[in-house]
Write a protein that holds these residues in place. Structure first.
Motif, PDB file in Angstrom:
ATOM      1  N   TYR A 220      -9.417 -33.928  50.178  1.00 39.53           N
ATOM      2  CA  TYR A 220     -10.059 -33.436  51.393  1.00 39.53           C
ATOM      3  C   TYR A 220      -9.676 -31.986  51.582  1.00 39.53           C
ATOM      4  O   TYR A 220      -8.671 -31.514  51.041  1.00 39.53           O
ATOM      5  CB  TYR A 220      -9.561 -34.190  52.633  1.00 39.53           C
TER       6      TYR A 220
ATOM      7  N   CYS B  34      -8.759 -45.781  56.520  1.00 41.97           N
ATOM      8  CA  CYS B  34      -8.231 -44.512  57.007  1.00 41.97           C
ATOM      9  C   CYS B  34      -7.438 -44.774  58.273  1.00 41.97           C
ATOM     10  O   CYS B  34      -7.978 -45.276  59.251  1.00 41.97           O
ATOM     11  CB  CYS B  34      -9.364 -43.549  57.302  1.00 41.97           C
TER      12      CYS B  34
ATOM     13  N   CYS C  37      -9.610 -38.825  62.771  1.00 42.19           N
ATOM     14  CA  CYS C  37      -8.958 -38.847  61.464  1.00 42.19           C
ATOM     15  C   CYS C  37      -8.657 -37.405  61.085  1.00 42.19           C
ATOM     16  O   CYS C  37      -9.453 -36.513  61.384  1.00 42.19           O
ATOM     17  CB  CYS C  37      -9.907 -39.524  60.472  1.00 42.19           C
TER      18      CYS C  37
ATOM     19  N   CYS D 235     -13.432 -44.508  53.612  1.00 41.00           N
ATOM     20  CA  CYS D 235     -13.295 -43.182  54.225  1.00 41.00           C
ATOM     21  C   CYS D 235     -14.664 -42.589  54.560  1.00 41.00           C
ATOM     22  O   CYS D 235     -15.514 -42.438  53.682  1.00 41.00           O
ATOM     23  CB  CYS D 235     -12.543 -42.299  53.234  1.00 41.00           C
ATOM     24  N   ARG D 236     -14.837 -42.237  55.811  1.00 45.05           N
ATOM     25  CA  ARG D 236     -16.103 -41.623  56.247  1.00 45.05           C
ATOM     26  C   ARG D 236     -16.239 -40.218  55.669  1.00 45.05           C
ATOM     27  O   ARG D 236     -17.351 -39.734  55.427  1.00 45.05           O
ATOM     28  CB  ARG D 236     -16.167 -41.548  57.787  1.00 45.05           C
ATOM     29  N   CYS D 237     -15.115 -39.554  55.505  1.00 47.43           N
ATOM     30  CA  CYS D 237     -15.151 -38.180  55.004  1.00 47.43           C
ATOM     31  C   CYS D 237     -15.627 -38.161  53.552  1.00 47.43           C
ATOM     32  O   CYS D 237     -16.412 -37.317  53.145  1.00 47.43           O
ATOM     33  CB  CYS D 237     -13.770 -37.560  55.101  1.00 47.43           C
TER      34      CYS D 237
HETATM   35 FE1  FES Z   1     -10.091 -40.565  57.523  1.00 47.28          FE
HETATM   36 FE2  FES Z   1     -11.751 -40.071  55.698  1.00 47.28          FE
HETATM   37  S1  FES Z   1      -9.732 -39.457  55.718  1.00 47.28           S
HETATM   38  S2  FES Z   1     -12.108 -41.274  57.422  1.00 47.28           S
END
Ligand code: FES
Ligand code: SF4
Length: 358
Positions: free
Chosen positions: A185, A235, A255, A309-311
């Protein structure tokens, strides 16, 4: 709206400024300028609201939280609100005197980041000389009597030295060693091809961690890697389930990696934390399981990994509500398997001067 359990934990990103330039940094590519950071009074109010809301544990993090001169006041505010405080630090700037002040203010434990077991590799990864300062910081923490945890982000350039890293942690007196495989990320995504390990490296390292378990008094935590396991990771215990993150400028995130999602992030100076937690659209966007598409909606693991993970879903598919491609059942799983076979890059891309932002 169904009743929402209160948050238990909070990540307080006190500043994005940092003396190190780790290529795996999960903070966003656009860091918050120092001139836009919350002031002392705002953080004191946020900690009071967090304590009243139910938060019991706070990571005081960054960047490097020691760059905030008001850190003792912030520790005292959190502690006074009934919150257990843990300092998450690179160790640079941690003197015995500074730590004594923080301890007197109520600090309860310290987590020290370590990049590698030898100075040359450690300094190369950190982007500056810092290994000796970390060793001294570990000694200062041990002398203070506070519990010491080590946090080691693992990747292609240090996984093969896992034995030496664990031995170093034991030698430095760590009670807990968190071996966290890189999550891609923020800035870490920029360096994915330089950081992504091979499957063999991961297999060997995991075997060595198992070998050490029970042979050392230090607790060993292995945070499973992205991209290789075919499983999605929950997450922070689920979106808006147990934890919230407050950014240096007061934005509140469900998050820590949610900066890049197409969400309107609520701001702690504009809304009470209780409203942000229970009612804000951002915290409700992916809470629970009702939002899930198939295959998650009908999957027995949906209350275990919450669809992942949404990200990552957003970064890879453009749609944050899709099943995390890390899951082998996801329609987009091929996107992850393709990443794992990308050719490696040799050089790190470092941030420019994160200690001097704005
Ligand atoms: Fe938390 Fe992706 S790191 S939803
Ligand atoms: Fe988790 Fe969804 Fe994969 Fe099931 S389909 S394992 S809920 S990510």
């Amino acid at each position: 709206m169904a009743a929402v359990n209160p948050p238990w934990a909070m990540l307080a990103e006190l500043t994005h400024a940092c003396p190190l330039r780790c290529p795996y940094c999960s903070n966003p590519t656009e860091l918050t300028a120092r001139s836009r950071e919350l002031d002392t009074a705002a953080w004191v109010r946020i900690f009071a609201e967090a304590g009243a809301l139910g938060v019991r544990h706070a990571h005081l993090s960054g960047g490097e939280p020691l760059l905030r001169r008001d850190l003792p006041e912030l520790v005292a505010a959190a502690s006074g609100a009934g919150i257990y405080t843990q300092l998450v630090t690179s160790g640079l700037g941690l003197t015995g005197r500074r730590l004594a002040g923080l301890t007197a203010a109520g600090l309860r434990s310290v987590q020290l980041s370590v990049q590698a077991a030898d100075a040359a590799t450690s300094d190369r990864i950190a982007g500056r000389r810092s290994f000796d300062a970390k060793r001294e910081a570990a000694a200062v923490i041990r002398a203070s009597g506070l519990p010491l945890g080590l946090n080691v982000v693992l990747h292609r350039h240090n996984l093969d030295a896992i034995d030496a890293i664990i031995a170093l942690g034991v030698d430095w007196g760590a009670e807990r060693i968190e071996l966290a495989n890189t999550q891609f990320y923020g800035w870490g995504l920029t360096n994915r091809r330089a950081l992504l390990p091979t499957r063999d490296q991961l297999t060997r390292a995991r075997e060595r961690v198992e070998h050490w378990r029970g042979r050392t008094r230090a607790e060993l935590i292995w945070v499973v890697p992205d991209h290789f396991e075919g499983v999605a990771k929950p997450c922070m215990g689920g979106w808006g389930a147990v934890s919230l993150t407050v950014a240096p400028d007061g934005r509140v995130l469900p998050c820590p990696a949610a900066y890049g999602l197409p969400l309107e992030l609520p701001h702690a100076l504009e809304h009470p934390l209780s409203w942000i937690w229970s009612e804000s659209p951002a915290f409700n966007a992916y809470r629970g399981t009702d939002w899930m598409p198939e295959p998650c909606a009908g999957c027995p693991r949906k209350e275990i990994d919450f669809g992942g993970c949404r990200c990552q879903a957003h970064a890879l598919t453009g749609d944050a509500a899709r099943t995390d491609p890390a899951c082998s059942l996801a329609p987009d799983h091929r996107l992850i398997t393709a990443l794992a076979t990308e050719p490696a890059a040799e050089e790190f891309v470092y941030r420019a001067h994160a200690d001097r932002i704005g």
